[in-house]
Design an enzyme around this catalytic site. Structure first.
Site, PDB file in Angstrom:
ATOM      1  N   ASP A 178      -1.705  -1.923  22.300  1.00 35.15           N
ATOM      2  CA  ASP A 178      -3.023  -1.952  21.676  1.00 35.15           C
ATOM      3  C   ASP A 178      -3.738  -3.254  22.034  1.00 35.15           C
ATOM      4  OD1 ASP A 178      -1.433  -3.670  20.070  1.00 35.15           O
ATOM      5  OD2 ASP A 178      -1.136  -2.093  18.588  1.00 35.15           O
ATOM      6  N   GLU A 197      -3.606   3.872  11.994  1.00 35.71           N
ATOM      7  CA  GLU A 197      -3.616   3.707  10.553  1.00 35.71           C
ATOM      8  C   GLU A 197      -3.337   5.036   9.848  1.00 35.71           C
ATOM      9  OE1 GLU A 197      -3.515   0.833   9.478  1.00 35.71           O
ATOM     10  OE2 GLU A 197      -5.158  -0.488  10.044  1.00 35.71           O
ATOM     11  N   HIS A 251       1.793   2.066   9.633  1.00 33.78           N
ATOM     12  CA  HIS A 251       1.154   2.279  10.936  1.00 33.78           C
ATOM     13  C   HIS A 251       2.048   1.780  12.071  1.00 33.78           C
ATOM     14  CE1 HIS A 251      -0.501  -1.939  10.388  1.00 33.78           C
ATOM     15  NE2 HIS A 251      -0.148  -1.991  11.659  1.00 33.78           N
ATOM     16  N   ASP A 262       1.785  -0.411   5.722  1.00 28.30           N
ATOM     17  CA  ASP A 262       1.286   0.914   5.330  1.00 28.30           C
ATOM     18  C   ASP A 262       1.825   2.020   6.225  1.00 28.30           C
ATOM     19  OD1 ASP A 262      -0.069   0.405   7.662  1.00 28.30           O
ATOM     20  OD2 ASP A 262      -2.086   0.604   6.807  1.00 28.30           O
TER      21      ASP A 262
END
Length: 259
Positions: free
Chosen positions: A66, A142, A137, A135
């Site tokens: 990324d 996400e 990801h 979370d």
């Protein structure tokens, strides 16, 4: 999915060992390179093994997982710079062997499609390093991300921006947008190696490994992969219901199997 629970200080060396073994049998392998804090011990171990003459990256290629959108070339937290600083400068990748998505592109959809095409042209990723967010990801996929998604632009959640603020002088400097390989892209890598340490990751690790496969926990897509390895310390394993079984399985694993 194989879950390996070991002391935190062993995780980087185990992950590095998987890369070294891959390059020994396939010197021109394609590596998927993650950023953030999770892979740093792996990169340090790879640099040390290269220094000792145990591994060469001269024929290998690398693709970043990324990249932030809008950070200027040369910005120290631009992921292309992080990977250069933490790994490339210490090993022998050929010039231009490592590529990343173009976070400064004016035509973002075209840049993302081009990145997918470049990965495919190299034959796909042989081993993808991954971390996991609090979370759930992976990459910057996400919660709510399509399990079939491809490289695209994503908006970071406030939680992810807060988690990453420690790398910036001010929380306000953390970009709101990123380019990330999609979950469908990640799943096409032939071996996934995910690293997680610390109690803050325990709930996410539990949801990934023992919860349902769901866009609510993007990392749960690893349950669908035929060769996914998860390396966690005791703290990150703290919510795993089957932790004793994972320890028993790894303790009895034949050494020839590797990761």
């Amino acid at each position: 999915m194989e879950i390996v629970i070991v002391p935190a200080e062993r995780i980087g060396d185990l992950a590095a060992g998987a890369v070294v073994a891959l390059l020994a049998r396939k010197p021109d392998a394609v590596l998927g390179l993650a950023t953030g804090s999770s892979p740093l011990s792996t990169y340090a171990a790879l640099a040390e093994r290269h220094r000792r003459g145990e591994v060469s990256f001269a024929r290998a290629r690398g693709f970043l997982l990324d990249e932030y959108v809008g950070l200027a070339a040369g910005h120290p937290e631009r992921y292309r710079e992080v990977v250069r600083r933490e790994l490339e400068d210490s090993v022998d990748f050929a010039a231009d062997a490592v590529q990343g998505p173009d976070g400064l592109a004016t035509d973002v959809p075209a840049a993302c499609a081009d990145y997918e095409a470049r990965i495919a042209a190299e034959g796909g990723v042989d081993l993808q390093l991954l971390g996991i967010g609090t979370d759930g990801h992976i990459g910057f996929n996400e919660p709510g991300s399509s399990l079939a998604s491809r490289t695209r632009i994503k908006t970071l959640t406030p939680q992810t921006r807060a988690d990453n603020a420690r790398f910036f002088a001010s929380p306000d400097e953390v970009p709101h947008h990123v380019l990330t390989q999609g979950l469908g892209t990640i799943r096409e890598a032939r071996h996934l190696v995910l690293v997680a340490t610390g109690a803050a990751k325990a709930e996410a690790v539990h949801a990934m490994a023992e919860g349902p496969v769901s866009a609510f926990c993007p990392a749960s897509v690893l349950q669908l992969h035929p060769h996914a390895t998860v390396l966690v310390d005791e703290a990150a394993a703290g919510r795993l219901v089957l932790a004793d079984y994972y320890r028993h399985t790894y303790a009895g694993k034949p050494e020839w199997q590797g990761l």
